[in-house]
Design a protein around this motif. Structure first.
Motif, mmCIF file in Angstrom:
data_model
loop_
_atom_site.group_PDB
_atom_site.id
_atom_site.type_symbol
_atom_site.label_atom_id
_atom_site.label_comp_id
_atom_site.label_asym_id
_atom_site.label_seq_id
_atom_site.Cartn_x
_atom_site.Cartn_y
_atom_site.Cartn_z
ATOM 1 N N ILE A 73 43.732 38.928 16.955
ATOM 2 C CA ILE A 73 45.168 39.078 17.230
ATOM 3 C C ILE A 73 45.427 40.554 17.507
ATOM 4 O O ILE A 73 45.182 41.399 16.654
ATOM 5 C CB ILE A 73 46.007 38.566 16.045
ATOM 6 N N SER A 74 45.909 40.852 18.703
ATOM 7 C CA SER A 74 46.037 42.256 19.087
ATOM 8 C C SER A 74 47.466 42.705 19.378
ATOM 9 O O SER A 74 47.699 43.894 19.539
ATOM 10 C CB SER A 74 45.163 42.553 20.309
ATOM 11 N N LEU A 75 48.416 41.791 19.446
ATOM 12 C CA LEU A 75 49.785 42.155 19.799
ATOM 13 C C LEU A 75 50.750 41.871 18.654
ATOM 14 O O LEU A 75 50.741 40.781 18.074
ATOM 15 C CB LEU A 75 50.236 41.376 21.040
ATOM 16 N N LEU A 76 51.608 42.845 18.355
ATOM 17 C CA LEU A 76 52.619 42.640 17.310
ATOM 18 C C LEU A 76 53.577 41.515 17.665
ATOM 19 O O LEU A 76 54.096 40.835 16.788
ATOM 20 C CB LEU A 76 53.400 43.928 17.070
ATOM 21 N N PRO A 111 42.918 43.482 15.592
ATOM 22 C CA PRO A 111 43.278 44.725 16.286
ATOM 23 C C PRO A 111 44.723 45.160 16.039
ATOM 24 O O PRO A 111 45.014 46.342 15.966
ATOM 25 C CB PRO A 111 43.040 44.392 17.760
ATOM 26 N N VAL A 112 45.634 44.222 15.841
ATOM 27 C CA VAL A 112 47.040 44.552 15.629
ATOM 28 C C VAL A 112 47.254 45.399 14.379
ATOM 29 O O VAL A 112 48.193 46.189 14.306
ATOM 30 C CB VAL A 112 47.904 43.265 15.579
ATOM 31 N N ARG A 116 56.855 47.220 10.874
ATOM 32 C CA ARG A 116 57.400 46.341 11.901
ATOM 33 C C ARG A 116 57.282 44.877 11.498
ATOM 34 O O ARG A 116 58.197 44.087 11.738
ATOM 35 C CB ARG A 116 56.729 46.616 13.235
ATOM 36 N N LEU A 117 56.174 44.488 10.886
ATOM 37 C CA LEU A 117 56.035 43.099 10.449
ATOM 38 C C LEU A 117 57.018 42.767 9.333
ATOM 39 O O LEU A 117 57.628 41.692 9.333
ATOM 40 C CB LEU A 117 54.608 42.810 9.990
ATOM 41 N N VAL A 118 57.179 43.674 8.384
ATOM 42 C CA VAL A 118 58.116 43.431 7.284
ATOM 43 C C VAL A 118 59.541 43.336 7.824
ATOM 44 O O VAL A 118 60.335 42.510 7.370
ATOM 45 C CB VAL A 118 57.986 44.525 6.204
ATOM 46 N N GLY A 128 58.494 53.778 8.825
ATOM 47 C CA GLY A 128 57.277 53.595 8.058
ATOM 48 C C GLY A 128 57.286 54.265 6.704
ATOM 49 O O GLY A 128 56.362 54.101 5.931
ATOM 50 N N ALA A 129 58.325 55.016 6.393
ATOM 51 C CA ALA A 129 58.380 55.685 5.099
ATOM 52 C C ALA A 129 59.011 54.761 4.071
ATOM 53 O O ALA A 129 60.055 54.173 4.325
ATOM 54 C CB ALA A 129 59.209 56.964 5.213
#
Length: 144
Positions: free
Chosen positions: A46-49, A74-75, A84-86, A109-110
């Motif tokens: 899986i390479s794409l968000l 790869p993602v 971004r996933l959260v 990301g912080a």
């Protein structure tokens, strides 16, 4: 690709898809609205968000594992992957075995601190007649 016949498994709660050369999660569209709570898909391609978009229709999905014990996708190396996933899947409680709810993650990301808890003691009060002692001596040393 994820098999498209998952819709027939209406009571599926945990899906283990690791090490299957999967590059797309599109097959999970068939499971939207279902009871899937955990998905493990580490060691794939899986390479794409944007593949995470296929998980948005899984309201009970609380655990997603795309990286474990060095087996990855790869993602997972994409900048901002975790944040971004959260953000995209706010129902997640764990991502890659790490809690997502202890401290929420900003899009940059912080991690952010949880809101302060209310104090049980009343706030200090000041009066207009308070004075400052500029000649305050430190306390004497404690005996040995």
């Amino acid at each position: 690709q994820v098999p498209h016949h998952l819709a027939a498994l209406g009571s599926l709660r945990r899906l283990l898809l690791s090490y299957n050369r999967i590059s797309s999660l599109a097959g999970l569209l068939q499971s939207h609205g279902g009871p899937l709570e955990a998905l493990e898909a580490y060691g794939n391609q899986i390479s794409l968000l944007r593949e995470a978009e296929y998980l948005r229709g899984l309201p009970r999905l609380g655990s997603l594992v795309l990286f474990r014990h060095g087996a990855t996708n790869p993602v997972c190396g994409e900048p901002g992957y975790r944040a971004r996933l959260v953000s995209l899947l706010p129902q997640l409680r764990t991502l890659d075995g790490v809690a997502t709810t202890a401290s929420r993650i900003t899009p940059a990301g912080a991690p952010t601190l949880p809101p302060p808890q209310p104090s049980l003691s009343p706030p200090p009060t000041t009066t207009a007649s308070s004075s400052i002692d500029h000649h305050h001596q430190p306390p004497p040393p404690l005996p040995p």
